[in-house]
Design an enzyme around this catalytic site. Structure first.
Site, mmCIF file in Angstrom:
data_model
loop_
_atom_site.group_PDB
_atom_site.id
_atom_site.type_symbol
_atom_site.label_atom_id
_atom_site.label_comp_id
_atom_site.label_asym_id
_atom_site.label_seq_id
_atom_site.Cartn_x
_atom_site.Cartn_y
_atom_site.Cartn_z
ATOM 1 N N HIS A 55 0.949 -1.026 0.304
ATOM 2 C CA HIS A 55 0.508 -0.015 0.347
ATOM 3 C C HIS A 55 0.800 1.403 -0.010
ATOM 4 C CE1 HIS A 55 -3.412 -2.588 1.790
ATOM 5 N NE2 HIS A 55 -3.804 -2.326 0.459
ATOM 6 N N THR A 65 3.333 -5.157 -8.298
ATOM 7 C CA THR A 65 2.977 -3.801 -9.203
ATOM 8 C C THR A 65 3.740 -3.161 -9.133
ATOM 9 O OG1 THR A 65 2.436 -3.102 -6.740
ATOM 10 C CG2 THR A 65 0.168 -4.067 -8.110
ATOM 11 N N THR A 71 4.981 0.003 -6.239
ATOM 12 C CA THR A 71 6.015 -0.579 -5.849
ATOM 13 C C THR A 71 7.379 -1.180 -6.257
ATOM 14 O OG1 THR A 71 3.821 -1.510 -4.590
ATOM 15 C CG2 THR A 71 5.816 -2.552 -3.693
ATOM 16 N N GLY A 88 -1.243 -1.176 -8.600
ATOM 17 C CA GLY A 88 -2.218 -2.011 -7.960
ATOM 18 C C GLY A 88 -3.833 -1.505 -8.425
ATOM 19 N N ASP A 138 -3.302 -5.619 -9.066
ATOM 20 C CA ASP A 138 -3.563 -6.933 -7.939
ATOM 21 C C ASP A 138 -3.553 -7.765 -8.506
ATOM 22 O OD1 ASP A 138 -3.020 -4.883 -5.840
ATOM 23 O OD2 ASP A 138 -4.815 -3.750 -5.257
ATOM 24 N N ASP A 184 -1.498 -1.674 5.159
ATOM 25 C CA ASP A 184 -1.545 -0.009 6.110
ATOM 26 C C ASP A 184 -2.805 -0.412 5.867
ATOM 27 O OD1 ASP A 184 -1.655 1.912 7.487
ATOM 28 O OD2 ASP A 184 -1.983 3.260 5.147
ATOM 29 N N HIS A 217 -9.689 0.134 -2.699
ATOM 30 C CA HIS A 217 -9.796 -0.886 -3.240
ATOM 31 C C HIS A 217 -9.200 -2.427 -2.339
ATOM 32 C CE1 HIS A 217 -5.938 0.504 -3.723
ATOM 33 N NE2 HIS A 217 -4.934 -0.368 -3.769
ATOM 34 N N ASP A 224 -9.446 -5.576 -3.174
ATOM 35 C CA ASP A 224 -8.819 -6.354 -4.760
ATOM 36 C C ASP A 224 -7.848 -6.907 -3.484
ATOM 37 O OD1 ASP A 224 -9.497 -5.086 -6.453
ATOM 38 O OD2 ASP A 224 -8.458 -3.344 -6.180
ATOM 39 N N ARG A 282 -7.640 -14.344 -0.997
ATOM 40 C CA ARG A 282 -8.398 -15.499 -0.793
ATOM 41 C C ARG A 282 -7.597 -16.344 -2.241
ATOM 42 N NH1 ARG A 282 -11.308 -18.080 -5.435
ATOM 43 N NH2 ARG A 282 -13.129 -18.748 -5.191
#
Length: 126
Positions: free
Chosen positions: A12, A38, A41, A60, A65, A85, A92, A95, A101
């Site tokens: 983040h 991403t 980053t 992202g 993502d 964060d 988002h 995401d 998941r």
């Protein structure tokens, strides 16, 4: 080194500097990995570790993502480090939940903070 494991890096906005510092402190270990990240980053990490093999995907919020999620689903990502964060609302956020998941469904290790990331790369060193 075509058989290198693949590590995905995401952070983040308020955690990008922390992830860059983590990468700098662990550059020798990370150099053994193929890295996908991403866009922003990955750029931040490359600023401090220009020799790392990093494939930058989209930012992202623009789909990066989901690109990493697709790589997890196809078995192309072995570990995920996502510096989250928890104190800032994210538009988002769904995401983030989707990536968590997928990491669970495809049974790949996922670190959400530096302490866990340090343990993850130490464990995966071999």
């Amino acid at each position: 080194m075509a058989d290198r494991k693949c590590l995905a890096l995401i952070a983040h906005d308020q955690k990008k500097d922390d992830l860059a510092a983590f990468a700098k402190a662990n550059e020798a270990v990370l150099s053994k990995w193929k890295i996908v990240a991403t866009g922003t980053t990955g750029g931040r990490v490359l600023d401090v570790c220009p020799a790392l093999d990093i494939v930058r995907l989209k930012s992202g919020p623009l789909g990066g993502d989901q690109q990493i999620g697709a790589l997890i689903a196809t078995g192309d990502v072995d570990c995920l480090i996502f510096f989250v964060d928890p104190l800032t609302a994210m538009p988002h956020d769904v995401d983030v939940k989707a990536l968590m998941r997928l990491a669970i469904v495809y049974d790949i290790p996922m670190a959400l903070n530096r302490a866990t990331a340090e343990q993850l790369i130490d464990f995966r060193r071999n």
